[in-house]
Structures are given as C-alpha cells and as structure tokens.
Design a protein around this motif. Structure first.
Motif, short mmCIF file in Angstrom:
data_model
loop_
_atom_site.label_atom_id
_atom_site.label_comp_id
_atom_site.label_asym_id
_atom_site.label_seq_id
_atom_site.Cartn_x
_atom_site.Cartn_y
_atom_site.Cartn_z
N ASP A 178 0.84 -1.20 0.00
CA ASP A 178 0.00 0.00 0.00
C ASP A 178 0.87 1.25 0.00
OD1 ASP A 178 -2.47 -1.25 -0.07
OD2 ASP A 178 -2.58 -1.43 2.11
N MET A 179 1.97 1.21 0.72
CA MET A 179 2.92 2.32 0.76
C MET A 179 4.33 1.80 0.99
SD MET A 179 1.33 5.61 2.74
CE MET A 179 0.63 4.74 4.12
N SER A 180 5.31 2.55 0.50
CA SER A 180 6.71 2.22 0.78
C SER A 180 7.11 2.87 2.10
CB SER A 180 7.59 2.75 -0.34
OG SER A 180 7.64 4.18 -0.30
N ASP A 210 -4.42 4.01 -0.24
CA ASP A 210 -3.52 5.14 -0.07
C ASP A 210 -4.24 6.26 0.68
OD1 ASP A 210 -1.80 7.26 -0.22
OD2 ASP A 210 -1.45 7.13 -2.38
N LEU A 211 -3.97 6.35 1.98
CA LEU A 211 -4.65 7.35 2.80
C LEU A 211 -3.87 8.66 2.87
CD1 LEU A 211 -6.08 5.21 5.73
CD2 LEU A 211 -6.90 5.56 3.39
N ILE A 212 -2.80 8.76 2.11
CA ILE A 212 -2.05 10.01 2.05
C ILE A 212 -2.45 10.83 0.82
CG2 ILE A 212 0.26 11.01 1.70
CD1 ILE A 212 1.38 8.90 3.53
N SER A 241 -4.81 9.70 -1.92
CA SER A 241 -6.08 9.43 -2.58
C SER A 241 -7.26 9.91 -1.74
CB SER A 241 -6.23 7.93 -2.85
OG SER A 241 -7.53 7.63 -3.31
N VAL A 242 -7.90 10.99 -2.16
CA VAL A 242 -9.06 11.50 -1.43
C VAL A 242 -10.19 10.47 -1.37
CG1 VAL A 242 -10.90 13.25 -1.45
CG2 VAL A 242 -8.51 13.93 -1.78
N PRO A 243 -10.50 9.76 -2.46
CA PRO A 243 -11.54 8.72 -2.34
C PRO A 243 -11.20 7.66 -1.30
CG PRO A 243 -11.14 9.23 -4.65
CD PRO A 243 -10.07 9.94 -3.87
N ASP A 244 -9.94 7.21 -1.27
CA ASP A 244 -9.55 6.21 -0.27
C ASP A 244 -9.66 6.79 1.14
OD1 ASP A 244 -8.95 4.67 -2.47
OD2 ASP A 244 -6.81 4.41 -1.99
N VAL A 245 -9.23 8.04 1.32
CA VAL A 245 -9.27 8.69 2.63
C VAL A 245 -10.70 8.77 3.16
CG1 VAL A 245 -8.98 10.90 3.82
CG2 VAL A 245 -7.16 10.05 2.32
N LEU A 246 -11.59 9.31 2.35
CA LEU A 246 -12.96 9.56 2.82
C LEU A 246 -13.74 8.25 3.01
CD1 LEU A 246 -13.84 12.67 0.62
CD2 LEU A 246 -12.75 12.60 2.89
N ALA A 247 -13.57 7.32 2.08
CA ALA A 247 -14.28 6.05 2.19
C ALA A 247 -13.76 5.23 3.36
CB ALA A 247 -14.16 5.25 0.89
N SER A 248 -12.47 5.27 3.59
CA SER A 248 -11.89 4.53 4.72
C SER A 248 -12.39 5.07 6.04
CB SER A 248 -10.36 4.57 4.65
OG SER A 248 -9.88 3.96 3.48
#
Length: 269
Positions: free
Chosen positions: A170-172, A208-210, A212-219
């Motif tokens: 998901d992240m390095s 990607d919670l850093i 991606s706004v869609p990933d941030v808000l949905a998560s």
C-alpha cells in the motif's frame, strides 16, 4: 486519529512468546532491540526481507519520546479546545469541499451510511482537510515507541501493522510519513486501523490514505460503519452515533468538537 485510541488488531496482538527484546528507557539499547525485532520478523507473520529493508536504518528518536511525554491538548476544556482547533473559515471550507466532492460523498453515504458533514468534520479536525499530515518517518516513530517501555506492547502492535502496510505494498517506507505517534494520512489512522479499515475506493490497487481523497474519505466512513454507525440517524450527544464517534477518539472534547463541526458544516449548527 489521536493516540488515546486503543485499537487492537486481534491476530497481531503482542504476546510474551513473540516479544523481540526487552524495552528500554533511553537510546542505549535501541539498536540491539531493533536488530532483535528484525531477527524475529517471521514470528509476527512478516517477511524478514521486507522488515530488514524497512528498519535497517531506523534510529531512536528522542523527539518522539519527548512529545509522547508532553501531550497537553486534551487537558483543555471543550471551549478552549474548540477555539484552538476550529474557526469559521474551516467550517466554510468544509462546506465548499462537500460541494466539490458531492458525487463522491453521495457514493460513500450510499455504501457506508455515514453522511458527508461527519466525514468532513473529522477530515478538517485531523489535518485541516489534508493540509498538514505530519512529516515524521512513521516507522522510526513507531519503532522508538515500541522500544520505549511506557507503552511497548501497544506500539509494537502498531509497528507490526505499519510493516504489514509496507508488505502488502500500500505504501513504501519512504512514503510513510505522518504525525509523531505514527498516525498516517489525511484522517490520521493508526497503523492497526489502516490495516483493518482502509479501503481502495479509487480501485488503483492500493489503499492510499495520504494521496487518494476517495480512499481517505471512504476509509473514514468504513471505520465508523464498522464501529456501528446508524444510517440516517443524528450524531449529537446522547445518540448511538455520538457513541460511535467516541470510538474515533476517546477524548470527550474531541468527540464534542466533531459533533458540533459536523452540525455546522451541514448548516444545522
């Protein structure tokens, strides 16, 4: 998501049988502790090569320990806390972002049942809508706190979770920069919450919670939904949803601030 939240990821709970080494109260033993943790990576279900690469250059951070010992925000009254953290410009920006991302918020509410104002309030309160995520190396912070004796078991679990994030790509390690206690992303997930609740809402193959706004808000919505959010119901004090907000943060001033911000963003406050 602030440090007062005690989130346990069951399958990775730390037990004495898999403790990498003794904790310490200063930098002297950190290198030996880190090397022992790397050597025991397989016991945590981690790929030793991933852990070796991620942690081999991690050093003890005196700054992180100092910050851990001097948390003061939650000693404020609600009035003091709200005045310090929220202003009318933040409310107006939340309303504007709600309009800009209306289609995304509508999609998220249909899926998870959590309305836009609540997510916007959390987003604004945590990082000023992604304006400041923190710039400290997450793995260094978590390794330091896992080694430190004050809450070693809790932060060892967080360190293992952070390494799972790296392991599943998901992240390095270099991308994982956040707040001093290892919170990650635009709504400041602890690593264990990231592993459990983060979703790939933009379908690019990574959570990607850093960036991606869609990933941030949905998560964020997924977290609240999994904690028992009740679709279509109010979120003020005394409600079931207010109790769910306490799962986000145990500090009463923080929960009250989220609730009031959400009401103001919705135009009801």
């Amino acid at each position: 998501m602030r440090i007062l939240i005690l989130v346990f990821l069951g399958q990775f709970l730390i037990t004495s049988a898999v403790s990498a080494a003794s904790c310490g109260n200063g930098p002297a033993g950190f290198t030996a502790w880190r090397d022992a943790f790397i050597a025991n990576a397989g016991r945590y279900g981690l790929n030793p090569r991933v852990v070796q690469s991620a942690l081999q250059n991690v050093k003890y951070s005196k700054k992180v320990v100092r910050l851990d010992r001097n948390q003061k925000s939650f000693k404020l009254s609600f009035k003091q806390f709200y005045a310090k953290r929220v202003n009318n410009a933040m409310i107006r920006r939340g309303q504007k972002l709600g309009q800009n991302y209306a289609r995304l918020f509508n999609s998220i509410e249909r899926k998870y049942g959590v309305p836009a104002p609540v997510i916007l309030a959390i987003w604004g309160l945590e990082t000023n809508y992604g304006g400041y995520l923190g710039n400290m190396p997450v793995l260094q912070s978590l390794a330091t706190l896992a080694y430190d004796c004050r809450r070693s078991a809790f932060f060892t679990n967080e360190l293992v979770s952070a390494l799972i994030i790296v392991q599943r790509r998901d992240m390095s390690p270099a991308e994982m920069r956040g707040a001093w206690a290892g919170e990650i992303g635009q709504t400041q997930f602890l690593a264990s919450s990231y592993v459990r609740y983060a979703v790939d809402y933009d379908r690019d193959g990574r959570r990607d919670l850093i960036r991606s706004v869609p990933d941030v808000l949905a998560s964020t919505a997924n977290y609240l939904a999994k904690k028992g959010w009740r679709r279509g119901q109010a979120w003020g004090p005394g409600t079931a949803n207010y109790r769910v907000l306490r799962e986000w943060n145990k500090a009463s001033v923080y929960v009250q601030t989220i609730s009031i911000m959400a009401s103001k963003i919705s135009g009801q406050g």
